[in-house]
Enzyme design. Structure first.
Site, PDB file in Angstrom:
ATOM      1  N   ASP A  63     -14.054  -4.962  -1.730  1.00 18.67           N
ATOM      2  CA  ASP A  63     -15.241  -4.092  -1.339  1.00 18.67           C
ATOM      3  C   ASP A  63     -16.125  -3.523  -2.407  1.00 18.67           C
ATOM      4  O   ASP A  63     -17.055  -3.168  -2.115  1.00 18.67           O
ATOM      5  CB  ASP A  63     -14.398  -2.737  -0.493  1.00 18.67           C
ATOM      6  CG  ASP A  63     -13.826  -2.987   0.514  1.00 18.67           C
ATOM      7  OD1 ASP A  63     -14.155  -4.158   1.351  1.00 18.67           O
ATOM      8  OD2 ASP A  63     -13.286  -2.039   1.163  1.00 18.67           O
TER       9      ASP A  63
ATOM     10  N   ARG B 211     -10.289 -12.758   1.781  1.00 19.46           N
ATOM     11  CA  ARG B 211      -9.611 -12.571   0.546  1.00 19.46           C
ATOM     12  C   ARG B 211      -8.748 -13.605   0.351  1.00 19.46           C
ATOM     13  O   ARG B 211      -7.530 -13.720  -0.466  1.00 19.46           O
ATOM     14  CB  ARG B 211      -8.942 -11.305   0.714  1.00 19.46           C
ATOM     15  CG  ARG B 211      -7.905 -11.039   1.607  1.00 19.46           C
ATOM     16  CD  ARG B 211      -7.034  -9.868   1.683  1.00 19.46           C
ATOM     17  NE  ARG B 211      -7.492  -8.540   0.816  1.00 19.46           N
ATOM     18  CZ  ARG B 211      -7.555  -7.316   1.227  1.00 19.46           C
ATOM     19  NH1 ARG B 211      -7.274  -7.191   2.660  1.00 19.46           N
ATOM     20  NH2 ARG B 211      -7.922  -6.621   0.652  1.00 19.46           N
TER      21      ARG B 211
ATOM     22  N   ARG C 266     -26.786 -17.774  21.103  1.00 16.98           N
ATOM     23  CA  ARG C 266     -26.249 -16.477  21.431  1.00 16.98           C
ATOM     24  C   ARG C 266     -26.800 -15.557  20.279  1.00 16.98           C
ATOM     25  O   ARG C 266     -27.422 -15.908  19.268  1.00 16.98           O
ATOM     26  CB  ARG C 266     -24.590 -16.566  20.943  1.00 16.98           C
ATOM     27  CG  ARG C 266     -23.815 -17.340  22.466  1.00 16.98           C
ATOM     28  CD  ARG C 266     -23.841 -16.468  23.687  1.00 16.98           C
ATOM     29  NE  ARG C 266     -22.856 -17.240  24.657  1.00 16.98           N
ATOM     30  CZ  ARG C 266     -21.776 -17.253  24.610  1.00 16.98           C
ATOM     31  NH1 ARG C 266     -21.043 -16.545  23.913  1.00 16.98           N
ATOM     32  NH2 ARG C 266     -21.055 -18.162  25.677  1.00 16.98           N
TER      33      ARG C 266
ATOM     34  N   THR D   4     -10.919  -5.068  -6.006  1.00 14.43           N
ATOM     35  CA  THR D   4     -10.792  -4.576  -4.379  1.00 14.43           C
ATOM     36  C   THR D   4     -12.315  -5.730  -4.313  1.00 14.43           C
ATOM     37  O   THR D   4     -13.125  -5.592  -4.763  1.00 14.43           O
ATOM     38  CB  THR D   4     -11.300  -3.291  -4.118  1.00 14.43           C
ATOM     39  OG1 THR D   4     -11.909  -3.248  -2.766  1.00 14.43           O
ATOM     40  CG2 THR D   4     -12.300  -2.804  -5.007  1.00 14.43           C
TER      41      THR D   4
ATOM     42  N   ARG E 168       1.024  -1.082   0.032  1.00 11.20           N
ATOM     43  CA  ARG E 168      -0.119   0.073  -0.035  1.00 11.20           C
ATOM     44  C   ARG E 168       1.011   1.275   0.139  1.00 11.20           C
ATOM     45  O   ARG E 168       1.631   1.757   0.908  1.00 11.20           O
ATOM     46  CB  ARG E 168      -0.937  -0.145   1.251  1.00 11.20           C
ATOM     47  CG  ARG E 168      -1.785  -1.203   1.203  1.00 11.20           C
ATOM     48  CD  ARG E 168      -2.891  -1.126   2.572  1.00 11.20           C
ATOM     49  NE  ARG E 168      -3.569  -2.138   2.507  1.00 11.20           N
ATOM     50  CZ  ARG E 168      -4.617  -2.322   1.895  1.00 11.20           C
ATOM     51  NH1 ARG E 168      -5.203  -1.542   1.072  1.00 11.20           N
ATOM     52  NH2 ARG E 168      -5.557  -3.772   2.240  1.00 11.20           N
TER      53      ARG E 168
ATOM     54  N   GLU F 131     -17.027  -3.171   8.625  1.00 10.69           N
ATOM     55  CA  GLU F 131     -15.964  -2.712   9.572  1.00 10.69           C
ATOM     56  C   GLU F 131     -15.938  -1.223   9.384  1.00 10.69           C
ATOM     57  O   GLU F 131     -15.599  -0.446  10.332  1.00 10.69           O
ATOM     58  CB  GLU F 131     -14.500  -3.045   8.992  1.00 10.69           C
ATOM     59  CG  GLU F 131     -14.085  -2.422   7.598  1.00 10.69           C
ATOM     60  CD  GLU F 131     -12.659  -2.763   7.361  1.00 10.69           C
ATOM     61  OE1 GLU F 131     -12.040  -2.759   8.380  1.00 10.69           O
ATOM     62  OE2 GLU F 131     -12.165  -2.857   6.268  1.00 10.69           O
TER      63      GLU F 131
ATOM     64  N   GLY G  87      -6.450   3.662  -4.138  1.00 11.57           N
ATOM     65  CA  GLY G  87      -4.961   4.288  -3.988  1.00 11.57           C
ATOM     66  C   GLY G  87      -4.093   4.151  -5.203  1.00 11.57           C
ATOM     67  O   GLY G  87      -3.515   5.159  -5.702  1.00 11.57           O
TER      68      GLY G  87
ATOM     69  N   GLY H   3      -6.794  -0.993  -6.124  1.00 12.57           N
ATOM     70  CA  GLY H   3      -8.102  -0.198  -5.785  1.00 12.57           C
ATOM     71  C   GLY H   3      -7.976   1.257  -5.886  1.00 12.57           C
ATOM     72  O   GLY H   3      -7.101   1.856  -6.616  1.00 12.57           O
TER      73      GLY H   3
END
Length: 366
Positions: free
Chosen positions: A138, A286, A173, A136, A81, A234, A115, A113
Site C-alpha cells: 500500500d 503480492r 461489460r 507494504t 499479524r 478496498e 503494525g 508495515g
C-alpha cells in the site's frame, strides 16, 4: 555481534532480497545472523526456558539458507499479524524482551508495515537496538516515500488489469476491479494511471455514484469495443454509506458487509441497463517474485540497516526520500499518516489521476 531479523504483517515481494542483503552484509563483518520465524507471534510462542523451543524459534541465516532467495517472493521467515502489546493475555512486551535476551540478540532488524514497526519503535524506546525497514504494497508508512513491495504490486496489478480487458471487451461489460489499499489509494491510483483505466476510485475520496456512473457509461459508449474499466481501492467508500474503518481492517472472511467492488457493481447494475464484471486482485498483487525495483530497494535497505548498526545508529528507520536513501527516527511513522496527495495528483470529479505538477516530483510522483 548477533543480529536477529524478523518479518511481520502481510508478505510482499522484496523481503527475501532484503533478508539476503542483511545476511551478506553481516558476514562481511564477521557477525552472526538469525531469522525469527513467523513475526512477533512466533516470538511469543517461544518458551525461553526450553532449549528445544529456543533452537526452533529461529533459523540460522547462513549462506545455504539465503542462497537464491532474492529470486523468490514472500518471506522465508514466514510472517504474522501480531502486536505483542495487544494479546488475550495482555501486554507481552516483557516476554518479547526475555526471549530476545535468551536468544542473545544484540540488535534486531524488523521488516513490516504500520503494525510491526509500531512495536519496533516501542522496543527502541525501551533501550533495545532496533532498526526498522518499511514494507507494504500500500506504500502507506509515514516517513518514507517508498516501501518494499509497492512496485511489484503495481506491476502485478497493471498486468492483471490489461489481461482482463479481453474478457471485459468480449462481453461488453463494465469491469469493477478491486485492489488492496485500506487507508491509502496510492497503489490503485498508480495502477490505474499506468494501465490507463477509465476511472479510479481511491480510499481518500468517497465515491458519489451519481457522479461516477455517467462517466463510466460515457466511457463505455465512446469505446469502439464497448467496455469500461473502473478500479477501486478496498478502503474506498460510497458517499453517504461510509463503512467504519475497523470493519475495513478485518479480513474479508470476517467483514459484516460486502466489499466495495461488489457494492459499486451492484449500484451500477441497479441504476443502468449495464452488466458488470467484478474482480478482486487481492493476494495476486503480492504473489510471485519481486520486480527489479523491489529487488534493488530490498538489497539497499538491508545493507543500510547493517551499516547503521555498525555505526551505533540504532532506533532508526531506513527510508527513501525524493529518490535518495536515508534514515529517520524509528518513531517517525507514529507522527502522521500517508496517502494520496489528492489536490496534486487526483481529479476527484473525474475519478482519475491528474498530474498537475511533474517537475521536481520524485519518480513515483509522491
Amino acid at each position: 555481534m548477533r543480529l536477529a531479523v524478523l518479518t511481520g504483517g502481510g508478505d510482499v515481494p522484496g523481503l527475501n532480497p532484503c533478508i539476503r542483503s542483511i545476511a551478506m552484509s553481516a558476514w562481511q563483518r564477521g557477525w552472526d545472523v538469525i531469522g525469527l520465524r513467523r513475526g512477533w507471534e512466533g516470538v511469543l510462542e517461544t518458551d525461553p526456558t526450553d532449549p528445544w523451543s529456543l533452537e526452533n524459534s529461529a533459523m540460522v541465516l547462513d549462506k545455504d539458507a539465503v542462497r537464491g532467495i532474492d529470486r523468490q517472493g514472500g518471506t522465508i521467515l514466514h510472517s504474522s499479524r501480531c502486536d505483542p502489546r495487544v494479546t488475550p493475555d495482555g501486554d507481552q512486551t516483557q516476554k518479547v524482551l526475555d526471549i530476545l535476551d535468551a536468544l542473545k540478540v544484540d540488535a534486531l532488524i524488523t521488516m513490516g508495515g504500520d503494525g510491526t514497526l509500531r512495536f519496533s519503535a516501542h522496543l527502541a524506546s525501551l533501550g533495545r537496538n532496533v532498526i526498522s525497514i518499511p514494507k507494504t504494497m500500500d506504500n502507506d508508512v509515514f516517513g518514507t516515500d517508498y516501501c518494499i513491495g509497492f512496485s511489484t504490486a503495481v506491476t502485478r496489478s497493471v498486468e492483471a488489469i490489461n489481461a482482463l480487458r479481453t474478457t471485459v471487451a468480449s462481453h461488453e461489460r463494465i469491469a469493477v476491479i478491486e485492489l488492496f489499499g485500506r487507508r491509502s489509494g496510492e497503489t490503485a491510483l498508480l495502477s490505474g494511471f499506468l494501465s490507463q483505466a477509465d476511472r479510479t476510485v481511491i480510499a481518500e475520496v468517497p465515491v458519489d455514484i451519481d457522479q461516477l456512473l455517467p462517466l463510466l457509461l460515457a466511457d463505455k459508449a465512446n469505446n469502439p469495443e464497448s467496455y469500461a474499466i473502473c478500479l477501486v481501492s478496498e478502503g474506498a467508500k460510497l458517499a453517504g454509506n461510509e463503512v467504519d474503518d475497523a470493519e475495513i481492517s478485518k479480513s474479508n472472511t470476517n467483514r459484516i458487509g460486502v466489499n466495495i467492488g461488489t457494492q459499486l457493481a451492484r449500484e451500477i447494475e441497479a441504476r443502468s441497463p449495464e452488466r458488470t464484471i467484478v474482480q478482486e486482485l487481492a493476494y495476486l498483487m503480492r504473489a510471485g517474485e519481486p520486480d527489479a525495483m523491489d529487488r534493488m530497494v530490498g538489497f539497499a535497505f538491508g545493507a543500510l540497516a547493517v551499516q547503521l548498526i555498525e555505526e551505533g545508529r540504532t532506533s532508526n528507520m531506513v527510508c527513501l526520500t525524493d529518490g535518495n536513501y536515508g534514515v529517520v527516527p524509528i518513531g517517525t511513522l507514529l507522527e502522521g499518516t500517508k496517502g494520496v496527495n489528492v489536490s496534486g495528483l487526483y481529479d476527484a470529479r473525474q475519478y482519475r489521476a491528474n498530474l498537475v505538477q511533474i517537475e521536481d516530483m520524485p519518480m513515483f510522483l509522491y
